[in-house]
Design an enzyme around this catalytic site. Structure first.
Site, PDB file in Angstrom:
ATOM      1  N   HIS A  43       0.830  -1.202   0.000  1.00  0.00           N
ATOM      2  CA  HIS A  43       0.000   0.000   0.000  1.00  0.00           C
ATOM      3  C   HIS A  43       0.868   1.257   0.000  1.00  0.00           C
ATOM      4  O   HIS A  43       0.436   2.308  -0.473  1.00  0.00           O
ATOM      5  CB  HIS A  43      -0.901   0.040   1.241  1.00  0.00           C
ATOM      6  CG  HIS A  43      -1.997  -0.960   1.224  1.00  0.00           C
ATOM      7  ND1 HIS A  43      -1.841  -2.238   1.712  1.00  0.00           N
ATOM      8  CD2 HIS A  43      -3.285  -0.886   0.794  1.00  0.00           C
ATOM      9  CE1 HIS A  43      -2.979  -2.898   1.579  1.00  0.00           C
ATOM     10  NE2 HIS A  43      -3.875  -2.107   1.035  1.00  0.00           N
ATOM     11  N   ASP A  82      -4.870  -6.297  -7.385  1.00  0.00           N
ATOM     12  CA  ASP A  82      -5.092  -5.497  -6.189  1.00  0.00           C
ATOM     13  C   ASP A  82      -5.295  -4.051  -6.636  1.00  0.00           C
ATOM     14  O   ASP A  82      -5.097  -3.708  -7.825  1.00  0.00           O
ATOM     15  CB  ASP A  82      -3.892  -5.634  -5.239  1.00  0.00           C
ATOM     16  CG  ASP A  82      -4.280  -5.489  -3.773  1.00  0.00           C
ATOM     17  OD1 ASP A  82      -5.347  -4.919  -3.497  1.00  0.00           O
ATOM     18  OD2 ASP A  82      -3.509  -5.943  -2.908  1.00  0.00           O
TER      19      ASP A  82
END
Length: 496
Positions: free
Chosen positions: A193, A262
């Site tokens: 992230h 993702d």
């Protein structure tokens, strides 16, 4: 013919629709659907992903998913739904299940199946038919900042048997499961992230066994990892790698379901490539859908335009997008429509799994009624943990005489001294959550234990030595620990 305003060439209506099938979009709102999203759906958008920002209560979610399907019945409506502290449906009455690490500690696949069944049954009642779960990653590096209690464990055989149980139970509900993050995020020490993550191990040491098990179990979807694997492709993260998505996943593992990326706004992709280029490269590499989870639809449009432009110029092969869209259509035929009738699920399965996990390490401390509880934990991860539960609240629910404090950052020495004063003459409980990653917790814990060696130590993250371990911070996990501390055995047949 449809000509996109941003693309150099003309695309047929069927190819334009195919390109839109390859996108999954996040958006803002709990009732109204933004006009931009409506236009994307009209042109064939493959799916939407819901987050806490889209959830108010169960009736509202049902109305929202119904509105989305009125726009197009084969739209896939998805959500991250791992259980434990990882979920977005608390406001909609989500079943309380403890999360994967606790399920692995209890190590009863039937109990895992019952928890997965509860989560999937709840999704079905809300009109959500795609669950981006379960996590198939192994947790075997203590420095790993992102997998941790989201994983069933470190042993590939244990993880594989729980994956099979989860996938079968979810499938039985008519909900699409999605094993993630291929080919494994557990060998990294970086959260993708925030930055590029690398797994430096040789091929023979990579964590492929759980994904093989998921494929063999018939999982309809896999999600790729934004992780670089030099042993497989030193130049690209898995999401953008034809070697990993094509040669390995499609070739060696034989997966023919939908491969979804993702989220593209994660910095491992966004900072190095940009979301738009990431979408184009991922689809060219073998992904069937790419997720743009941020609610800013201009980012989704930029990704869409990059794909259309690449199709128009020939940089992205028509055949690749048609192949991907065909897989998404097959998935939608099977899962887009929620079941008309939803059978009840076992509301006690999650609480029972949480209790069994707490007891899995053997001896338990004696109850400490009237305790002073110090709960140390990091702030919730913005992409994952939305509950914000704390141990003190759960203990006080069972033992109103308890008191204490919850801390998400390092306090000063004066605060530690005040805690010791407040805890004088009463039991002290010190709870940490992954103190190996968050050194401030270790310092506070050590200061308190130095003054109070009789304190009860609790771990609400990965298990720590000499601690009462919950294996997670979901409400079910914390309540199971609270029952031990308060000496309050559950009533037979009761749910948390």
């Amino acid at each position: 013919m449809i000509r996109d305003a941003h693309g150099p060439g003309a695309l047929s209506e069927s190819l334009d629709e195919a390109a839109h099938r390859c996108l999954v979009a996040g958006f803002d709102g709990t009732t109204a659907v933004p006009d931009t999203l409506k236009r994307l759906v009209d042109r064939g958008l493959g799916g939407v992903i819901l987050f806490t920002r889209n959830i108010r209560d169960a009736d509202q979610v049902r109305e929202l998913t119904g509105t989305l399907r009125e726009l197009r019945p084969d739209l896939l409506v998805a959500i991250d739904n791992e259980g434990g502290g990882i979920g977005h449906l608390v406001g909609a009455g989500a079943p309380e299940v403890p999360g994967n690490q606790a399920l692995g500690a209890a190590d009863d696949p039937a109990l895992t199946a019952a928890c997965a069944d509860a989560l999937a049954g709840h999704l079905a009642t809300l009109g959500i038919t795609v669950s981006y779960a379960p996590v198939a990653d192994l947790q075997h590096r203590p420095e790993n900042p992102i997998v941790r209690t989201r994983s069933f464990g470190a042993d590939p055989d244990l993880v594989s048997r729980h994956l099979r149980a989860w996938i079968a139970a979810t499938e039985a509900r008519g909900i699409a499961s999605c094993a993630k993050h291929f080919p494994g995020h557990g060998g990294t020490v970086t959260d993708s992230h925030h930055e590029t993550a690398v797994d430096p191990r040789p091929y023979g040491e990579l964590d492929l066994a759980p994904f093989r098990a998921a494929v063999d179990a018939g999982v309809p979807m896999l999600m790729s990892a934004h992780v670089v694997f030099p042993a497989l492709d030193p130049d690209h993260p898995a999401t953008l790698s034809p070697r990993i998505l094509g040669d390995l996943l499609r070739g060696r593992l034989g997966f023919d379901g939908v491969l979804v990326s993702d989220a593209l706004e994660m910095k491992a992709i966004a900072d190095r490539y940009g979301e738009a280029a990431g979408a184009r490269i991922a689809l060219a590499a073998g992904a069937d859908q790419v997720i743009v989870a941020v609610p800013h639809l201009e980012t989704t449009l930029a990704c869409r335009d990059a794909v259309l432009d690449a199709l128009g110029s020939g940089e992205l092969a028509r055949e690749r997008i048609e192949e991907a869209a065909a897989r998404v259509r097959r998935l939608a035929q099977r899962y887009a429509t929620p079941p008309a009738v939803v059978a009840p699920w076992d509301a006690d399965a999650g609480p029972e799994a949480a209790r069994r996990a707490v007891r899995s390490r053997g001896g338990l401390p004696s109850p400490v009624p009237g305790a002073y509880v110090v709960d140390l934990f990091p702030p919730p991860h913005p992409a994952l943990n939305w509950g914000g539960e704390d141990l003190l609240t759960e203990v006080r629910t069972l033992d109103p005489a308890a008191t204490g404090t919850a801390l998400t950052s390092e306090p000063g020495e004066a605060v530690v001294a005040e805690v010791l004063r407040a805890a004088a003459g009463r039991p002290l409980v010190v709870a940490v959550c992954d103190s190996g990653l968050y050194a401030w917790q270790g310092r506070v814990r050590d200061a308190l234990l130095a003054a109070r060696p009789d304190a009860v130590l609790v771990s609400t993250g990965l298990p720590e030595a000499a601690a009462l371990c919950s294996y997670g911070r979901g409400r079910a996990n914390l309540r199971a620990v609270a029952e031990v501390l308060a000496g309050s055995p559950p009533t037979a047949g009761s749910a948390l």
